[in-house]
Design an enzyme around this catalytic site. Sequence first.
Site, PDB file in Angstrom:
ATOM      1  N   SER A 164      -7.094  -5.201   8.020  1.00 34.31           N
ATOM      2  CA  SER A 164      -6.739  -5.338   9.443  1.00 34.31           C
ATOM      3  C   SER A 164      -7.816  -4.622  10.241  1.00 34.31           C
ATOM      4  O   SER A 164      -8.491  -3.721   9.721  1.00 34.31           O
ATOM      5  CB  SER A 164      -5.392  -4.663   9.708  1.00 34.31           C
ATOM      6  OG  SER A 164      -5.177  -4.534  11.102  1.00 34.31           O
ATOM      7  N   TYR A 210       1.178   1.731   8.035  1.00 31.92           N
ATOM      8  CA  TYR A 210       0.351   0.524   8.122  1.00 31.92           C
ATOM      9  C   TYR A 210      -1.121   0.920   8.306  1.00 31.92           C
ATOM     10  O   TYR A 210      -2.001   0.441   7.597  1.00 31.92           O
ATOM     11  CB  TYR A 210       0.830  -0.358   9.283  1.00 31.92           C
ATOM     12  CG  TYR A 210       0.210  -1.733   9.301  1.00 31.92           C
ATOM     13  CD1 TYR A 210       0.629  -2.716   8.416  1.00 31.92           C
ATOM     14  CD2 TYR A 210      -0.801  -2.060  10.203  1.00 31.92           C
ATOM     15  CE1 TYR A 210       0.058  -3.987   8.427  1.00 31.92           C
ATOM     16  CE2 TYR A 210      -1.374  -3.319  10.221  1.00 31.92           C
ATOM     17  CZ  TYR A 210      -0.942  -4.286   9.334  1.00 31.92           C
ATOM     18  OH  TYR A 210      -1.515  -5.534   9.344  1.00 31.92           O
TER      19      TYR A 210
HETATM   20  N1  LIG Z   1      -0.386 -10.987  12.216  1.00 31.54           N
HETATM   21  C1  LIG Z   1      -1.198 -10.025  12.604  1.00 31.54           C
HETATM   22  O1  LIG Z   1      -1.315  -9.769  13.808  1.00 31.54           O
HETATM   23  C2  LIG Z   1      -2.050  -9.294  11.600  1.00 31.54           C
HETATM   24  C3  LIG Z   1      -3.116  -8.498  12.076  1.00 31.54           C
HETATM   25  C4  LIG Z   1      -3.928  -7.829  11.149  1.00 31.54           C
HETATM   26  C5  LIG Z   1      -3.685  -7.969   9.791  1.00 31.54           C
HETATM   27  N2  LIG Z   1      -2.646  -8.750   9.366  1.00 31.54           N
HETATM   28  C6  LIG Z   1      -2.457  -8.877   7.923  1.00 31.54           C
HETATM   29  O2  LIG Z   1      -2.528 -10.249   7.584  1.00 31.54           O
HETATM   30  C7  LIG Z   1      -1.843 -10.467   6.343  1.00 31.54           C
HETATM   31  C8  LIG Z   1      -0.963 -11.688   6.478  1.00 31.54           C
HETATM   32  O3  LIG Z   1       0.087 -11.391   7.381  1.00 31.54           O
HETATM   33  P1  LIG Z   1       0.707 -12.472   8.371  1.00 31.54           P
HETATM   34  O4  LIG Z   1       0.336 -12.058   9.742  1.00 31.54           O
HETATM   35  O5  LIG Z   1       0.395 -13.827   7.899  1.00 31.54           O
HETATM   36  O6  LIG Z   1       2.271 -12.094   8.219  1.00 31.54           O
HETATM   37  P2  LIG Z   1       3.512 -12.884   7.632  1.00 31.54           P
HETATM   38  O7  LIG Z   1       4.627 -11.906   7.715  1.00 31.54           O
HETATM   39  O8  LIG Z   1       3.638 -14.198   8.288  1.00 31.54           O
HETATM   40  O9  LIG Z   1       3.102 -13.117   6.099  1.00 31.54           O
HETATM   41  C9  LIG Z   1       3.059 -12.086   5.163  1.00 31.54           C
HETATM   42  C10 LIG Z   1       3.672 -12.608   3.882  1.00 31.54           C
HETATM   43  O10 LIG Z   1       3.542 -11.573   2.885  1.00 31.54           O
HETATM   44  C11 LIG Z   1       4.718 -11.623   2.101  1.00 31.54           C
HETATM   45  N3  LIG Z   1       4.965 -10.368   1.411  1.00 31.54           N
HETATM   46  C12 LIG Z   1       5.291  -9.170   1.955  1.00 31.54           C
HETATM   47  N4  LIG Z   1       5.494  -8.264   0.992  1.00 31.54           N
HETATM   48  C13 LIG Z   1       5.297  -8.897  -0.184  1.00 31.54           C
HETATM   49  C14 LIG Z   1       5.364  -8.491  -1.540  1.00 31.54           C
HETATM   50  N5  LIG Z   1       5.715  -7.241  -1.873  1.00 31.54           N
HETATM   51  N6  LIG Z   1       5.096  -9.408  -2.500  1.00 31.54           N
HETATM   52  C15 LIG Z   1       4.761 -10.673  -2.154  1.00 31.54           C
HETATM   53  N7  LIG Z   1       4.673 -11.123  -0.902  1.00 31.54           N
HETATM   54  C16 LIG Z   1       4.950 -10.236   0.077  1.00 31.54           C
HETATM   55  C17 LIG Z   1       5.839 -11.926   3.096  1.00 31.54           C
HETATM   56  O11 LIG Z   1       7.002 -12.428   2.436  1.00 31.54           O
HETATM   57  C18 LIG Z   1       5.164 -12.931   4.010  1.00 31.54           C
HETATM   58  O12 LIG Z   1       5.433 -14.262   3.609  1.00 31.54           O
HETATM   59  C19 LIG Z   1      -1.089  -9.166   6.060  1.00 31.54           C
HETATM   60  O13 LIG Z   1      -1.799  -8.402   5.084  1.00 31.54           O
HETATM   61  C20 LIG Z   1      -1.104  -8.449   7.396  1.00 31.54           C
HETATM   62  O14 LIG Z   1      -0.990  -7.055   7.252  1.00 31.54           O
HETATM   63  C21 LIG Z   1      -1.833  -9.403  10.238  1.00 31.54           C
END
Ligand SMILES: NC(=O)c1ccc[n+]([C@@H]2O[C@H](COP(=O)([O-])OP(=O)(O)OC[C@H]3O[C@@H](n4cnc5c(N)ncnc54)[C@H](O)[C@@H]3O)[C@@H](O)[C@H]2O)c1
Length: 258
Positions: free
Chosen positions: A137, A150
């Site tokens: 991130s 986080y």
């Molecule tokens: N959305 C944002 O603004 C943002 C910003 C920076 C980084 N991120 C990162 O991007 C990545 C994707 O997130 P996203 O935004 O698509 O969110 P999201 O919540 O849509 O998807 C994340 C997925 O990870 C799965 N997950 C969580 N814990 C798990 C585990 N223990 N085992 C298997 N699967 C698991 C969840 O079930 C979910 O389907 C993450 O690493 C998040 O931290 C997101």
Amino acid sequence: MKLDGKVVVVTGSGSGIGAACARRFTAAGAKVVVTDLDAAKVEAVTAEIGAVGLAGDIGSPDTVRAVAELARRSHGEIDVWFSNAGITGPARPGDLKPDADWEQAFRVHVMAHLHAAREVAPAMVARGDGYLLSTASVVAMTTDARNATYSVSKHAALALAEWLAVTYRPQGIKVSCFCPGPMLTPMLLSEGFPADHPALARALTPEQVADLLVDAIGTEAFLILDSPMGRDELRAKLTDYDAWIDTTAARFAAPAGR
Ligand SMILES: NC(=O)c1ccc[n+]([C@@H]2O[C@H](COP(=O)([O-])OP(=O)(O)OC[C@H]3O[C@@H](n4cnc5c(N)ncnc54)[C@H](O)[C@@H]3O)[C@@H](O)[C@H]2O)c1
């Protein structure tokens, strides 16, 4: 690396960025393996794109092993492992949170990436090819005062990716770390920002992010950013670390702080 014909594992691919990448990578000709904690979402995405998948907790080394075995059994050696699953955990401004929250954040954001590298790097080194991609991130370059677990675990995710790159790049393995700002996924939307919040206005859609990642994988550059934010934060720290701390603290003290 071109994704056509490649065997690609995407973790957290039941939702958000992972699901969009599973679709986009499949469209680019990859043989994608879907995995997520949520079994119903794994089923939906695999049915939609015609992929194999496995539901499980990617923080467990047993799940990592089972997903790798499914990939090998279905398609052969793994070319790309995309460690993308993530959790925010509750935002608690100024709170150091209980140990259980720290352990869970590190399991998903760090240990899962470590177990994946242990699982696939030896075969990649033997072939002199392969790709370890992870999502950290932009928080890895700054800090989110509302969420200690986080912020710190995402720093560690970037630190692990750096270690992997320094160690394995000379042996032919590509390593990249995606450090995005806000993206329009269920994770961001669950944070309850008001509709006019700047974080929403600048956020990319999952489809835009998936396109960006296909291009980035093509260049094989280590650091993947979706905006200038990450570089701006790094530059500000290098210029004057104390000023960066004061500015960041003031930003989070403001009413719409982020
Ligand atoms: N959305 C944002 O603004 C943002 C910003 C920076 C980084 N991120 C990162 O991007 C990545 C994707 O997130 P996203 O935004 O698509 O969110 P999201 O919540 O849509 O998807 C994340 C997925 O990870 C799965 N997950 C969580 N814990 C798990 C585990 N223990 N085992 C298997 N699967 C698991 C969840 O079930 C979910 O389907 C993450 O690493 C998040 O931290 C997101």
